[in-house]
Scaffold this motif. Sequence first.
Motif, short mmCIF file in Angstrom:
data_model
loop_
_atom_site.label_atom_id
_atom_site.label_comp_id
_atom_site.label_asym_id
_atom_site.label_seq_id
_atom_site.Cartn_x
_atom_site.Cartn_y
_atom_site.Cartn_z
N ASP A 23 0.83 -1.21 0.00
CA ASP A 23 0.00 0.00 0.00
C ASP A 23 0.87 1.25 0.00
OD1 ASP A 23 -2.38 -1.41 0.01
OD2 ASP A 23 -2.58 -1.42 2.20
N ARG A 24 1.97 1.22 0.74
CA ARG A 24 2.85 2.38 0.80
C ARG A 24 3.44 2.68 -0.57
NH1 ARG A 24 8.01 2.30 1.17
NH2 ARG A 24 8.12 0.23 2.08
N ALA A 25 3.89 1.67 -1.29
CA ALA A 25 4.47 1.89 -2.62
C ALA A 25 3.43 2.45 -3.58
CB ALA A 25 5.03 0.57 -3.16
N TRP A 26 2.20 1.91 -3.51
CA TRP A 26 1.11 2.38 -4.38
C TRP A 26 0.76 3.82 -4.06
CZ3 TRP A 26 -4.29 3.03 -3.05
CH2 TRP A 26 -5.11 3.22 -4.17
N ALA A 27 0.68 4.18 -2.74
CA ALA A 27 0.32 5.54 -2.34
C ALA A 27 1.44 6.52 -2.70
CB ALA A 27 0.03 5.58 -0.84
N GLU A 28 2.70 6.14 -2.50
CA GLU A 28 3.81 7.03 -2.83
C GLU A 28 3.88 7.29 -4.33
OE1 GLU A 28 7.20 5.11 -1.13
OE2 GLU A 28 6.91 6.04 0.83
N ASP A 29 3.61 6.28 -5.16
CA ASP A 29 3.59 6.48 -6.61
C ASP A 29 2.52 7.51 -6.99
OD1 ASP A 29 5.60 4.71 -7.06
OD2 ASP A 29 4.28 3.02 -7.60
N HIS A 30 1.34 7.40 -6.34
CA HIS A 30 0.27 8.33 -6.66
C HIS A 30 0.62 9.75 -6.20
CE1 HIS A 30 -3.71 9.97 -7.35
NE2 HIS A 30 -3.64 10.50 -6.12
N VAL A 31 1.16 9.88 -4.97
CA VAL A 31 1.48 11.20 -4.41
C VAL A 31 2.56 11.89 -5.26
CG1 VAL A 31 2.52 12.36 -2.41
CG2 VAL A 31 0.73 10.65 -2.07
N CYS A 32 3.51 11.13 -5.80
CA CYS A 32 4.56 11.73 -6.64
C CYS A 32 3.97 12.35 -7.91
CB CYS A 32 5.60 10.67 -7.03
SG CYS A 32 6.65 10.22 -5.64
N GLY A 33 2.90 11.77 -8.44
CA GLY A 33 2.32 12.27 -9.68
C GLY A 33 1.12 13.17 -9.50
N CYS A 34 0.62 13.36 -8.25
CA CYS A 34 -0.61 14.14 -8.03
C CYS A 34 -0.30 15.31 -7.11
CB CYS A 34 -1.69 13.24 -7.42
SG CYS A 34 -3.23 14.10 -7.06
N PRO A 35 -0.34 16.54 -7.63
CA PRO A 35 -0.01 17.71 -6.79
C PRO A 35 -1.03 17.92 -5.65
CG PRO A 35 -0.50 18.38 -9.07
CD PRO A 35 -0.56 16.90 -9.01
N CYS A 37 -2.76 15.61 -3.91
CA CYS A 37 -2.47 14.67 -2.82
C CYS A 37 -1.15 15.00 -2.15
CB CYS A 37 -2.48 13.24 -3.35
SG CYS A 37 -4.15 12.67 -3.81
N ARG A 38 -0.18 15.51 -2.94
CA ARG A 38 1.10 15.91 -2.37
C ARG A 38 0.90 17.07 -1.40
NH1 ARG A 38 4.13 15.57 -6.74
NH2 ARG A 38 3.34 17.52 -7.56
N ASP A 39 0.03 18.04 -1.77
CA ASP A 39 -0.27 19.18 -0.89
C ASP A 39 -0.98 18.70 0.38
OD1 ASP A 39 0.89 20.86 -2.70
OD2 ASP A 39 -1.01 21.54 -3.59
N ARG A 40 -1.91 17.74 0.23
CA ARG A 40 -2.60 17.21 1.42
C ARG A 40 -1.61 16.52 2.36
NH1 ARG A 40 -8.59 15.46 1.02
NH2 ARG A 40 -9.30 16.69 -0.74
N LEU A 41 -0.68 15.77 1.80
CA LEU A 41 0.32 15.08 2.63
C LEU A 41 1.20 16.11 3.33
CD1 LEU A 41 1.46 12.37 3.52
CD2 LEU A 41 2.97 12.43 1.53
N ALA A 42 1.56 17.20 2.66
CA ALA A 42 2.36 18.26 3.29
C ALA A 42 1.56 18.93 4.40
CB ALA A 42 2.79 19.29 2.24
#
Length: 169
Positions: A23-35, A37-42
């Motif tokens: 799940d972590r690998a799948w979520a990290e792949d998505h966060v790298c390509g989605c601004p 989700c990246r902002d939400r994680l930040a």
Amino acid sequence: MSRCEEIVPLLGPLHDGALADDDRAWAEDHVCGCPSCRDRLALIGALAEAVRESVVARARALDLNGLPDRVMARVRSERPRPAERATVWGHEMWWVHRRALTAAGGLAVAACVALALLFLPSPADDSGLIAENSPQIEEVDFGTHSGAVLQLPRQTTVIWLSDDRGVPQ
């Protein structure tokens, strides 16, 4: 359902490092390509840091000098009544020693049963006495009277007769 809707519930555990590897690998792949989700994680990371700083600041502001003395003084002043202490003591003793108390109770019951069996007369001994000493009743027709004969112990006989009944002619 879009992929972002599937990832958003996983962002908190992703930030905490609590996701399983796949799940972590799948979520990290998505966060790298989605601004987005990246902002939400930040934002989740910034919120966690703000909470941590607030807790650390409050902990530093606490005065813990003399805390043990204050706690013990309050415990002494709020001493429970003897009945409450006995109840708590009884529960604690039961739970600590329940196996031994249960075994002792079982042994006590077994001892009582053994004593009862030892001191009670056996039923085989009474069978001869009951047959010899028990009264015996026999109904008898005396012609014009009906009655019964009762044979008691020690060769005592009792005869009952009813009123005369009419004799057919």
